[in-house]
Write a protein that holds these residues in place. Sequence first.
Motif, PDB file in Angstrom:
ATOM      1  N   SER A 202     -19.854  -1.236  20.486  1.00  0.00           N
ATOM      2  CA  SER A 202     -20.773  -1.612  19.414  1.00  0.00           C
ATOM      3  C   SER A 202     -20.058  -2.377  18.309  1.00  0.00           C
ATOM      4  O   SER A 202     -20.470  -3.476  17.926  1.00  0.00           O
ATOM      5  N   TYR A 203     -18.967  -1.804  17.791  1.00  0.00           N
ATOM      6  CA  TYR A 203     -18.248  -2.453  16.701  1.00  0.00           C
ATOM      7  C   TYR A 203     -17.620  -3.762  17.160  1.00  0.00           C
ATOM      8  O   TYR A 203     -17.583  -4.753  16.413  1.00  0.00           O
ATOM      9  N   GLY A 204     -17.092  -3.781  18.409  1.00  0.00           N
ATOM     10  CA  GLY A 204     -16.437  -4.987  18.904  1.00  0.00           C
ATOM     11  C   GLY A 204     -17.366  -6.177  18.923  1.00  0.00           C
ATOM     12  O   GLY A 204     -16.973  -7.295  18.562  1.00  0.00           O
ATOM     13  N   LYS A 205     -18.608  -5.950  19.305  1.00  0.00           N
ATOM     14  CA  LYS A 205     -19.574  -7.039  19.338  1.00  0.00           C
ATOM     15  C   LYS A 205     -19.848  -7.583  17.943  1.00  0.00           C
ATOM     16  O   LYS A 205     -20.057  -8.793  17.759  1.00  0.00           O
ATOM     17  N   LEU A 206     -19.850  -6.697  16.956  1.00  0.00           N
ATOM     18  CA  LEU A 206     -20.144  -7.117  15.581  1.00  0.00           C
ATOM     19  C   LEU A 206     -18.940  -7.806  14.934  1.00  0.00           C
ATOM     20  O   LEU A 206     -19.083  -8.801  14.233  1.00  0.00           O
ATOM     21  N   VAL A 207     -17.752  -7.243  15.168  1.00  0.00           N
ATOM     22  CA  VAL A 207     -16.556  -7.770  14.524  1.00  0.00           C
ATOM     23  C   VAL A 207     -16.199  -9.159  15.038  1.00  0.00           C
ATOM     24  O   VAL A 207     -15.885 -10.071  14.267  1.00  0.00           O
ATOM     25  N   PHE A 208     -16.258  -9.314  16.355  1.00  0.00           N
ATOM     26  CA  PHE A 208     -15.790 -10.555  16.957  1.00  0.00           C
ATOM     27  C   PHE A 208     -16.917 -11.482  17.395  1.00  0.00           C
ATOM     28  O   PHE A 208     -16.708 -12.403  18.178  1.00  0.00           O
ATOM     29  N   ALA A 209     -18.096 -11.247  16.869  1.00  0.00           N
ATOM     30  CA  ALA A 209     -19.195 -12.177  17.113  1.00  0.00           C
ATOM     31  C   ALA A 209     -18.884 -13.514  16.438  1.00  0.00           C
ATOM     32  O   ALA A 209     -18.066 -13.576  15.512  1.00  0.00           O
ATOM     33  N   MET A 238     -17.909  -4.906   7.737  1.00  0.00           N
ATOM     34  CA  MET A 238     -18.974  -5.180   8.700  1.00  0.00           C
ATOM     35  C   MET A 238     -20.333  -4.838   8.104  1.00  0.00           C
ATOM     36  O   MET A 238     -21.304  -5.582   8.275  1.00  0.00           O
ATOM     37  N   LEU A 239     -20.414  -3.689   7.409  1.00  0.00           N
ATOM     38  CA  LEU A 239     -21.669  -3.296   6.780  1.00  0.00           C
ATOM     39  C   LEU A 239     -22.101  -4.344   5.765  1.00  0.00           C
ATOM     40  O   LEU A 239     -23.266  -4.766   5.741  1.00  0.00           O
ATOM     41  N   ALA A 240     -21.164  -4.774   4.927  1.00  0.00           N
ATOM     42  CA  ALA A 240     -21.479  -5.803   3.935  1.00  0.00           C
ATOM     43  C   ALA A 240     -21.935  -7.086   4.619  1.00  0.00           C
ATOM     44  O   ALA A 240     -22.910  -7.737   4.197  1.00  0.00           O
ATOM     45  N   HIS A 241     -21.226  -7.455   5.685  1.00  0.00           N
ATOM     46  CA  HIS A 241     -21.534  -8.699   6.397  1.00  0.00           C
ATOM     47  C   HIS A 241     -22.921  -8.650   7.024  1.00  0.00           C
ATOM     48  O   HIS A 241     -23.699  -9.611   6.923  1.00  0.00           O
ATOM     49  N   ARG A 242     -23.250  -7.523   7.656  1.00  0.00           N
ATOM     50  CA  ARG A 242     -24.557  -7.402   8.287  1.00  0.00           C
ATOM     51  C   ARG A 242     -25.683  -7.350   7.257  1.00  0.00           C
ATOM     52  O   ARG A 242     -26.779  -7.881   7.482  1.00  0.00           O
ATOM     53  N   MET A 243     -25.435  -6.706   6.121  1.00  0.00           N
ATOM     54  CA  MET A 243     -26.424  -6.715   5.040  1.00  0.00           C
ATOM     55  C   MET A 243     -26.665  -8.134   4.552  1.00  0.00           C
ATOM     56  O   MET A 243     -27.803  -8.531   4.276  1.00  0.00           O
ATOM     57  N   VAL A 254     -23.000 -10.239  -0.125  1.00  0.00           N
ATOM     58  CA  VAL A 254     -22.596  -8.839  -0.214  1.00  0.00           C
ATOM     59  C   VAL A 254     -21.084  -8.786  -0.067  1.00  0.00           C
ATOM     60  O   VAL A 254     -20.530  -9.270   0.914  1.00  0.00           O
ATOM     61  N   ARG A 255     -20.423  -8.224  -1.057  1.00  0.00           N
ATOM     62  CA  ARG A 255     -18.966  -8.128  -1.044  1.00  0.00           C
ATOM     63  C   ARG A 255     -18.529  -6.666  -1.068  1.00  0.00           C
ATOM     64  O   ARG A 255     -19.336  -5.766  -1.290  1.00  0.00           O
ATOM     65  N   VAL A 256     -17.232  -6.444  -0.854  1.00  0.00           N
ATOM     66  CA  VAL A 256     -16.643  -5.109  -0.898  1.00  0.00           C
ATOM     67  C   VAL A 256     -15.591  -5.078  -1.999  1.00  0.00           C
ATOM     68  O   VAL A 256     -14.727  -5.960  -2.064  1.00  0.00           O
ATOM     69  N   LEU A 257     -15.674  -4.075  -2.854  1.00  0.00           N
ATOM     70  CA  LEU A 257     -14.694  -3.854  -3.919  1.00  0.00           C
ATOM     71  C   LEU A 257     -13.952  -2.559  -3.623  1.00  0.00           C
ATOM     72  O   LEU A 257     -14.556  -1.489  -3.529  1.00  0.00           O
ATOM     73  N   HIS A 258     -12.636  -2.657  -3.490  1.00  0.00           N
ATOM     74  CA  HIS A 258     -11.793  -1.485  -3.239  1.00  0.00           C
ATOM     75  C   HIS A 258     -11.109  -1.110  -4.550  1.00  0.00           C
ATOM     76  O   HIS A 258     -10.485  -1.955  -5.205  1.00  0.00           O
ATOM     77  N   ILE A 259     -11.212   0.164  -4.946  1.00  0.00           N
ATOM     78  CA  ILE A 259     -10.655   0.636  -6.215  1.00  0.00           C
ATOM     79  C   ILE A 259      -9.740   1.823  -5.963  1.00  0.00           C
ATOM     80  O   ILE A 259     -10.113   2.771  -5.263  1.00  0.00           O
ATOM     81  N   SER A 260      -8.548   1.803  -6.537  1.00  0.00           N
ATOM     82  CA  SER A 260      -7.593   2.906  -6.371  1.00  0.00           C
ATOM     83  C   SER A 260      -6.618   2.914  -7.539  1.00  0.00           C
ATOM     84  O   SER A 260      -6.497   1.918  -8.267  1.00  0.00           O
TER      85      SER A 260
END
Length: 337
Positions: A202-209, A238-243, A254-260
């Motif tokens: 499932s993930y492979g199809k989405l990531v490397f589409a 992937m979630l951001a990309h599909r959204m 749709v972007r991803v922000l990583h905070i640490s």
Amino acid sequence: MDTRPESTSNSRRSSSRFEVGERLRQTAFLDQTLPTRTRYQNSPYRVDPSEKAQLLAPMIRSTAEQYFSKYKISWHRHANHALSSQQCCLNFLMPLAEQPGRLSQLIGRALDIAPPDMMPVEDGPDGRPWYVGFEWNGGGHDYLNESKNGKPLQRGANSTSADAVVRFCTDQGPEFLLIEWKYTEKYSGPIRSAKNPKLEQSYGKLVFAPDGPIDASHSLALSDFFYEPFYQLLRQQMLAHRMQLAQHGGVRRVRVLHISPAGNRALHRVTSRALQKFGTDAFDVFRSLLVRPNDFVNRTIKDLFLPTLREAGADDPWASYLTQRYRFLSDGASIAS
């Protein structure tokens, strides 16, 4: 599938210097503010699960419980741990759920843009609009084909969930921003549980589409990402990309922000051997693998929040609580400095 371990998930491995320091700081804070707490398994920085709300900022303790109940959100397994990244995220962001002004300043600082117009994400427990959502997994859509037997996905468990989400509008149009929050986490070996044939397919199809988020010119395999933090980063991207492809909520991006925390250098280790050739910082490496590198942003808690906390002032209950509890914010500097 939520595989995010908290700070105790790697208990068999040596603790980082940052984690050891935060254990001492959190123990001192709890000794001062919760001296009569029930210690879980005799740990000075863990409380009995029934008392986990005591690890939240006072102004959100009841609100958080009501919100999680309303949306049937799952608490993380270590929510009774003072070093829980979920608790940390809630303490910083949930008090801003009804403060779009402060939130706009933070998002502008995070993305290096003018403060945007914040848009509601969903209703809070009392029905008023909230400008931050928590444990977001797609707003009722199974974007990553993670549902089992057609059952609805649960936020915070058994599906890819961002710790928080915000929605805003700029001159270019509306956007979503998925937020991943870390505290003392660190990672090393591969993830055995990730090697699930169904997920790989499932993930492979989405990531490397052809329209997927990862640049195919790098000739990577999905298994190259079966190391934290890369596995989490990949799923959230992937979630951001599909959204974005679905124009979820009418947004254009749709972007991803990583905070640490800046002091958690162990978190930046490049754990996947296949990805080590791309650099020495995990987040720089991941960003470089994307078709659109600017869709992933990495920031420190201090850089994002300290200016807002100083503006709020020491008399502000939220600012006072955070600066007293999370000393890494200012490294001993005054909130007014």
